[in-house]
Scaffold this motif. Structure first.
Motif, PDB file in Angstrom:
ATOM      1  N   PRO A  63      11.268  -3.559   4.708  1.00  0.00           N
ATOM      2  CA  PRO A  63      10.708  -4.568   5.638  1.00  0.00           C
ATOM      3  C   PRO A  63       9.379  -5.146   5.143  1.00  0.00           C
ATOM      4  O   PRO A  63       9.130  -6.335   5.289  1.00  0.00           O
ATOM      5  CB  PRO A  63      10.505  -3.785   6.937  1.00  0.00           C
ATOM      6  CG  PRO A  63      11.465  -2.666   6.861  1.00  0.00           C
ATOM      7  CD  PRO A  63      11.581  -2.303   5.411  1.00  0.00           C
ATOM      8  N   LEU A  64       8.554  -4.310   4.515  1.00  0.00           N
ATOM      9  CA  LEU A  64       7.282  -4.819   4.008  1.00  0.00           C
ATOM     10  C   LEU A  64       7.494  -5.708   2.785  1.00  0.00           C
ATOM     11  O   LEU A  64       6.676  -6.564   2.486  1.00  0.00           O
ATOM     12  CB  LEU A  64       6.347  -3.654   3.651  1.00  0.00           C
ATOM     13  CG  LEU A  64       5.703  -2.952   4.846  1.00  0.00           C
ATOM     14  CD1 LEU A  64       4.951  -1.714   4.391  1.00  0.00           C
ATOM     15  CD2 LEU A  64       4.760  -3.897   5.568  1.00  0.00           C
TER      16      LEU A  64
ATOM     17  N   ASN B 237      12.839   1.407   6.789  1.00  0.00           N
ATOM     18  CA  ASN B 237      11.917   1.081   7.878  1.00  0.00           C
ATOM     19  C   ASN B 237      10.510   0.723   7.433  1.00  0.00           C
ATOM     20  O   ASN B 237       9.754   0.132   8.194  1.00  0.00           O
ATOM     21  CB  ASN B 237      11.865   2.240   8.881  1.00  0.00           C
ATOM     22  CG  ASN B 237      13.169   2.377   9.632  1.00  0.00           C
ATOM     23  OD1 ASN B 237      13.634   1.427  10.259  1.00  0.00           O
ATOM     24  ND2 ASN B 237      13.798   3.539   9.543  1.00  0.00           N
ATOM     25  N   ILE B 238      10.150   1.103   6.218  1.00  0.00           N
ATOM     26  CA  ILE B 238       8.799   0.783   5.732  1.00  0.00           C
ATOM     27  C   ILE B 238       8.876  -0.105   4.488  1.00  0.00           C
ATOM     28  O   ILE B 238       8.447  -1.259   4.505  1.00  0.00           O
ATOM     29  CB  ILE B 238       7.997   2.074   5.397  1.00  0.00           C
ATOM     30  CG1 ILE B 238       7.957   3.030   6.589  1.00  0.00           C
ATOM     31  CG2 ILE B 238       6.597   1.724   4.922  1.00  0.00           C
ATOM     32  CD1 ILE B 238       7.208   2.526   7.796  1.00  0.00           C
TER      33      ILE B 238
ATOM     34  N   ASP C 203       0.851  -1.177   0.000  1.00  0.00           N
ATOM     35  CA  ASP C 203       0.000   0.000   0.000  1.00  0.00           C
ATOM     36  C   ASP C 203       0.897   1.241   0.000  1.00  0.00           C
ATOM     37  O   ASP C 203       1.591   1.510   0.973  1.00  0.00           O
ATOM     38  CB  ASP C 203      -0.882  -0.045   1.263  1.00  0.00           C
ATOM     39  CG  ASP C 203      -1.733   1.197   1.406  1.00  0.00           C
ATOM     40  OD1 ASP C 203      -1.719   2.037   0.480  1.00  0.00           O
ATOM     41  OD2 ASP C 203      -2.401   1.330   2.437  1.00  0.00           O
TER      42      ASP C 203
ATOM     43  N   LEU D  43       1.055   3.869   2.830  1.00  0.00           N
ATOM     44  CA  LEU D  43       1.869   3.751   4.041  1.00  0.00           C
ATOM     45  C   LEU D  43       3.094   4.658   3.942  1.00  0.00           C
ATOM     46  O   LEU D  43       3.564   5.206   4.936  1.00  0.00           O
ATOM     47  CB  LEU D  43       2.309   2.299   4.245  1.00  0.00           C
ATOM     48  CG  LEU D  43       1.169   1.321   4.529  1.00  0.00           C
ATOM     49  CD1 LEU D  43       1.709  -0.096   4.591  1.00  0.00           C
ATOM     50  CD2 LEU D  43       0.486   1.681   5.836  1.00  0.00           C
TER      51      LEU D  43
END
Lengths: 231, 354
Positions: A147-148, A143-144, A123, A126
């Motif tokens: 990791p996703l 950090n986003i 998404d 985010l």
């Protein structure tokens, strides 16, 4: 793994371990580049189609031809190969490091593809949310976004690893078939077939290769299915 | 702290041209879908760049296209609560809450975090992951996360729209509490009149990309809508006394209302009186069960089919009633006439801090 198959000869075990080493190093080295390419391909820019094409080129390129090109580029007599050999002391031809380079190139598209699927399932909102909370570009990446995309990175790495175990044409052309240095599993199978009475060894090694490929592909598929379900 | 906004943008056939200002407290951006509310919020947060415009918050210019100033979202300190919460799925509630806090140039003190967590009722959820939260719980985490990033202004983009009525009622008290403690401008985007009437101090009406009007909630929300739907009056009153049988005396500019609410003396209540909850009498009625009868002056009577919309003043406060056209003719209601408004019921929000 070799311990559970006691019928493998020391040479065969050597080939197996060498294959695992070359594939691991190749995957570890190309993963950051694959992630960068996948992130880049998420954006729209001039030359995107070209980059996309180059990334996928190894899928359709004849491996032997690719090996020959690598041989001419990295041969120690001239050009880039001579420069690497003479000034940096790095030799790729006829060395396992050369096999790593060939594996990196040929498994690159698998990695990029898996990471792209994971990124596209993400998404994008985010990222906006993280921005309004004060996270800059690199902060968001580490950090986003990454990791996703972790399942995609893992699935890509596993697929690439499995594909790398099977690489034959480019390796035998570029770095030859040297026991203990460049004789990986597929090359060991080929060698066994060239040897009178080597059919049993070839069969054993083939079964082993197929088993490994199967296990890794199933693992990668399971992870990717989880990524797609989450999207 | 005040927020001054002027934005112009053109996309496709839609032209946005809106200027308004907001102060500490809740300013509602109110209007139908497609009025440009979300575009404005994105521009306020820095996620979208208008063709031209200016945004100044507490003297700090975060956007001025004329001077080529554009502060990116990560440096703008605009908290944004998205409609869909947008919690980070790979982080626990606690990590989500602290994401903005860690990155804030001036951090809220640690003790404040605990108080915020308690105010939002999130103590039990800190170790959980967002996928294990209900919609309402997610909204509360999103609210806390934005607040803990110490924003200079907070944008709430339809934070209740994705929730069902029960969840909405669960969140509204938290928003009311937030309104009372926040010392920054809160921009509350909504198309739901009821939410706006309950929360907003000021209302900016948007229609087709333009500001159709702005003013206090009482001014903007009292009356009838163009499409004939039934509305009512919004007014703020102060609790000035209590009776033994549980009524609060609420004084406002037009008189006194007796409300069945248990609020502390001195607190301010937002009252909503629907247009069909008012009866009109020419003489002071006696022997009624209604607690509240106000002396009013008729301002206007508007006939529409079988109905008459009556606009009245009680002091400076405005009340509206919808009665049958037949009643209005029988009572000979006309502007300037003195009458009595019998109020059947009053809806009350939770008290604001005095």
């Amino acid at each position: 793994m070799p311990f559970s198959i006691p019928s493998l000869s020391p040479d065969e075990i050597q080939a197996l371990l060498l294959s695992l080493k070359i594939s691991s190093v190749a995957v570890a080295l190309s993963l950051p580049f694959a992630a960068a390419a996948a992130l880049l391909l998420r954006r729209n820019f001039i030359g995107k189609t070209l980059l996309d094409g180059i990334v996928h080129l190894p899928l359709v390129l004849p491996p032997v031809a690719m090996g020959f090109i690598l041989l001419t580029i990295f041969g120690t007599r001239a050009g880039l190969g001579a420069f690497l050999h003479d000034t940096l002391g790095v030799t790729l031809v006829f060395r396992w490091t050369g096999a790593v380079l060939a594996s990196m190139l040929f498994t690159f598209p698998f990695q990029v593809r898996a990471i792209r699927i994971a990124l596209e399932a993400q998404d994008r909102g985010l990222d906006d949310a993280a921005r309004t909370l004060g996270a800059g570009l690199w902060d968001r990446l580490f950090n986003i976004t990454l990791p996703l995309a972790l399942p995609g990175l893992v699935a890509g790495a596993i697929t690439a690893f499995a594909a790398s175990l099977g690489e034959f044409g480019a390796i035998i052309t570029f770095v030859s078939n040297i026991p203990g240095e460049t004789r990986t599993l597929p090359l060991a199978i080929y060698t066994a077939l060239q040897t009178p009475g080597g059919e049993a060894a070839a069969a054993r090694l083939s079964a082993l290769s197929i088993g490994l490929a199967l296990v890794f592909m199933l693992t990668a598929q399971l992870i990717m299915r989880r990524v797609e379900r989450r999207a | 702290m005040s927020l001054d906004v002027a934005l112009k943008h053109r996309f496709g056939g839609f032209a946005l041209d809106a200027a308004f200002s907001a102060d500490t407290g809740v300013t509602a951006l109110f209007g139908p879908s497609g009025a440009g509310k979300t575009s404005i919020v994105h521009m306020l947060a820095g996620l979208a760049r208008p063709d031209s415009g200016r945004i100044v918050i507490g003297g700090r210019t975060v956007l001025d296209t004329a001077k080529n100033i554009f502060v990116p979202p990560e440096q703008r300190r605009a908290g944004l609560v998205f409609q869909d919460a947008r919690l980070f799925p790979h982080m626990s509630v606690e990590k989500n809450l602290l994401f903005g806090w860690r990155r804030a140039p001036v951090r809220v003190p640690l003790g404040e975090i605990g108080r915020m967590v308690a105010m939002l009722g999130l103590e039990k959820f800190l170790k959980r992951h967002p996928r294990n939260l209900s919609g309402g719980e997610k909204s509360r985490v999103a609210l806390g996360r934005a607040l803990l990033s110490s924003p200079d202004y907070l944008l709430l983009d339809e934070p209740l729209a994705a929730l069902d009525a029960a969840r909405r009622d669960e969140i509204l008290p938290y928003l009311e509490r937030l309104r009372d403690i926040a010392r920054i401008p809160l921009i509350y985007v909504s198309h739901a009149r009821d939410e706006v009437a309950r929360l907003a101090d000021r209302v900016v009406m948007l229609d087709d990309g333009k500001v159709a009007g702005q003013g206090s909630a009482a001014e903007m929300l009292t009356g009838f809508s163009d499409n004939g739907s039934l509305l009512g009056a919004v007014l703020d009153g102060r609790v000035t006394g209590k009776t033994q049988d549980g009524l609060s005396e609420v004084s406002f500019d037009g008189g006194v209302l007796w409300i069945a609410a248990d609020s502390a003396v001195g607190s301010v209540l937002r009252l909503r009186i629907a247009a069909d909850e008012i009866l009109i009498a020419r003489e002071e009625p006696r022997g009624l069960s209604a607690n509240n009868i106000l002396a009013v002056t008729v301002a206007s009577v508007h006939f529409q089919d079988r109905w008459a919309d009556v606009d009245m003043h009680a002091g400076t406060a405005r009340l509206v009633a919808r009665i049958t056209a037949a009643s209005a003719r029988r009572l000979e209601l006309a502007p300037g006439l003195c009458a009595y408004a019998v109020i059947k019921s009053v809806r009350v929000g939770s008290p604001k801090a005095p």
